[in-house]
Scaffold this motif. Structure first.
Motif, short mmCIF file in Angstrom:
data_model
loop_
_atom_site.label_atom_id
_atom_site.label_comp_id
_atom_site.label_asym_id
_atom_site.label_seq_id
_atom_site.Cartn_x
_atom_site.Cartn_y
_atom_site.Cartn_z
N UNK A 35 -57.43 7.10 36.05
CA UNK A 35 -56.29 6.71 35.47
C UNK A 35 -55.18 6.43 36.93
N UNK A 36 -55.16 5.15 36.99
CA UNK A 36 -54.52 4.90 38.29
C UNK A 36 -53.01 4.28 38.26
N UNK A 37 -52.17 4.42 39.13
CA UNK A 37 -50.59 3.81 39.13
C UNK A 37 -50.85 2.80 40.10
N UNK A 38 -50.03 1.91 39.85
CA UNK A 38 -50.03 0.65 40.71
C UNK A 38 -48.41 0.29 41.01
N UNK A 39 -47.99 0.53 42.37
CA UNK A 39 -46.61 0.29 42.70
C UNK A 39 -46.15 -1.23 42.83
N UNK A 40 -44.98 -1.64 42.24
CA UNK A 40 -44.64 -3.02 42.60
C UNK A 40 -43.02 -2.83 42.80
N UNK A 41 -42.46 -3.98 43.60
CA UNK A 41 -40.89 -4.24 43.75
C UNK A 41 -40.68 -5.06 42.61
N UNK A 42 -39.26 -5.33 42.54
CA UNK A 42 -38.69 -6.38 41.56
C UNK A 42 -39.41 -7.70 41.82
N UNK A 43 -39.69 -8.47 40.58
CA UNK A 43 -40.40 -9.49 40.60
C UNK A 43 -41.48 -9.86 39.49
N UNK A 44 -42.48 -10.84 39.62
CA UNK A 44 -43.56 -11.08 38.91
C UNK A 44 -44.74 -10.32 38.81
N UNK A 45 -44.91 -9.21 39.97
CA UNK A 45 -46.22 -8.98 40.14
C UNK A 45 -46.66 -7.66 39.19
N UNK A 46 -45.44 -7.10 38.33
CA UNK A 46 -45.92 -6.25 37.51
C UNK A 46 -46.64 -6.89 36.14
N UNK A 47 -46.15 -8.25 35.93
CA UNK A 47 -46.88 -8.95 35.06
C UNK A 47 -48.01 -9.49 35.50
N UNK A 48 -48.36 -9.75 36.65
CA UNK A 48 -49.59 -10.22 37.23
C UNK A 48 -50.51 -9.06 37.06
N UNK A 49 -50.21 -7.88 37.13
CA UNK A 49 -51.02 -6.71 37.19
C UNK A 49 -51.43 -6.62 35.58
N UNK A 50 -50.51 -6.59 34.68
CA UNK A 50 -50.74 -6.34 33.45
C UNK A 50 -51.44 -7.47 32.83
N UNK A 51 -51.16 -8.74 33.07
CA UNK A 51 -51.93 -9.79 32.51
C UNK A 51 -53.26 -10.37 33.17
N UNK A 52 -53.41 -10.24 34.49
CA UNK A 52 -54.40 -10.86 35.16
C UNK A 52 -55.34 -9.59 35.88
N UNK A 53 -54.94 -8.59 36.21
CA UNK A 53 -55.70 -7.45 37.04
C UNK A 53 -56.15 -6.22 35.85
N UNK A 54 -55.47 -5.99 34.78
CA UNK A 54 -55.56 -4.91 33.84
C UNK A 54 -56.70 -5.09 33.14
N UNK A 55 -56.85 -6.46 32.40
CA UNK A 55 -57.95 -6.60 31.59
C UNK A 55 -59.30 -6.46 32.22
N UNK A 56 -59.42 -6.73 33.40
CA UNK A 56 -60.79 -6.39 33.99
C UNK A 56 -60.94 -5.11 34.22
N UNK A 57 -59.92 -4.46 34.92
CA UNK A 57 -60.07 -2.83 35.16
C UNK A 57 -60.13 -2.17 33.99
N UNK A 58 -59.67 -2.33 32.80
CA UNK A 58 -59.99 -1.64 31.56
C UNK A 58 -61.25 -1.78 31.11
N UNK A 59 -62.04 -2.95 31.28
CA UNK A 59 -63.41 -3.15 30.83
C UNK A 59 -64.24 -2.09 31.68
N UNK A 60 -63.82 -1.70 33.16
CA UNK A 60 -64.53 -0.83 33.97
C UNK A 60 -64.09 0.56 33.66
N UNK A 61 -63.07 0.99 32.54
CA UNK A 61 -62.77 2.31 32.34
C UNK A 61 -61.50 2.63 32.86
N UNK A 62 -60.84 1.88 33.40
CA UNK A 62 -59.55 2.34 33.97
C UNK A 62 -58.35 2.32 33.07
N UNK A 63 -57.49 3.21 33.27
CA UNK A 63 -56.22 2.96 32.57
C UNK A 63 -55.01 2.86 33.67
N UNK A 64 -54.37 1.56 33.54
CA UNK A 64 -53.21 1.31 34.66
C UNK A 64 -52.03 1.66 34.16
#
Length: 282
Positions: A35-64
């Protein structure tokens, strides 16, 4: 009694070695939490985490969980203290300098597609219209200040002293300023809010997007070097641990690539890192 004493010492030594083996050189244990927390600053990288990184990580059993900060400072301090498990909000130059200056045991895993710095204006339509004595806003933090000055040099608006380290340039290192530009150093997040009172502002891509500025409206867009492309960062203990390896695999995954190349998304126009262009070269 001697045998029992020897056995007790051996057990204690084995336990001590096992404990040491689970730690990094810094003494911090590797993260095994899913169960991990990923920090961001203002900008598009929260969306990058949700749309591009989280799908793979969730398949590995992570909650982001994405945790947003309002500046560049707190995400690294929160990462080092263990309040978050990773962050995605900075380029390598900033990360390494901030970590060194603040004695933080954190480092990068992999670079990601990044929106370059742009020149924005509410008054001008073209940089050829830039008047003498124009007010120019640039980021105050050391790495982005130097980056802004190098960008202005690349645009032909200023020149820098030949004998300096350009990655550490300040306004005092400007050797030629034919337009007599007046520099205002502001927090990067504030520059977009100052466009009505200045001629031009140089805004890092993530803050431009956070301010809903259109990259296509920029009067100039920076071509990023590898050291100025944003990175996923973790604590040093996790770089070669499971979390670091899984995050790196997520960024190198098909899910990530599909999200970045989505024709309807904002990431397709981002400046890609070398590993990405090499991997997906057509």
């Amino acid at each position: 009694m001697k045998r029992w004493l020897v056995l007790t010492l051996v057990i204690a030594l084995v336990g001590l070695l096992a404990a040491c083996g689970s730690k990094s050189e810094s003494g911090a244990s590797a993260n095994t939490n899913k169960n991990i927390k990923i920090g961001i600053s203002p900008g598009p990288y929260g969306d990058m985490i949700k749309q591009a990184i989280a799908p793979y990580m969730e398949k590995q059993g992570y909650t982001i969980e994405v945790v947003q900060f309002s500046d560049y400072v707190q995400p690294d301090k929160a990462l080092a203290s263990g309040d978050i498990d990773a962050n995605l909000m900075q380029h390598t130059v900033y990360l390494e300098k901030f970590a060194k200056d603040n004695k933080l045991d954190i480092g990068k895993i992999i670079s990601v597609p990044t929106a370059g710095m742009g020149v924005y204006s509410n008054k001008l339509k073209d940089l050829k219209e830039l008047p003498d004595g124009a007010q120019v806003a640039i980021a105050a933090d050391a790495s982005n200040l130097a980056r802004s000055l190098r960008f202005l040099k690349a645009l032909g608006l200023i020149d820098l002293k030949a004998d300096i380290d350009a990655t550490k340039a300040t306004v005092h290192d400007v050797s030629d300023n034919p337009h007599n530009l007046k520099f205002q150093t502001l927090d990067a997040a504030q520059i977009s809010r100052s466009l009505d009172s200045i001629e031009i502002g140089l805004i890092p891509g993530n803050f431009a997007i956070a301010a809903k500025l259109n990259l296509a409206d920029a009067l100039g867009i920076e071509k990023l070097s590898e050291d100025y492309k944003n990175v996923v960062a973790v604590r040093t203990a996790d770089i070669d641990g499971k979390l670091g390896k899984d995050l790196k695999a997520a960024v190198e995954s098909d899910e990530f690539h599909q999200a970045i190349e989505d024709e309807n998304g904002i990431f397709k126009a981002f400046d890609k890192p070398e590993w990405y262009t090499t991997k997906y070269a057509k």
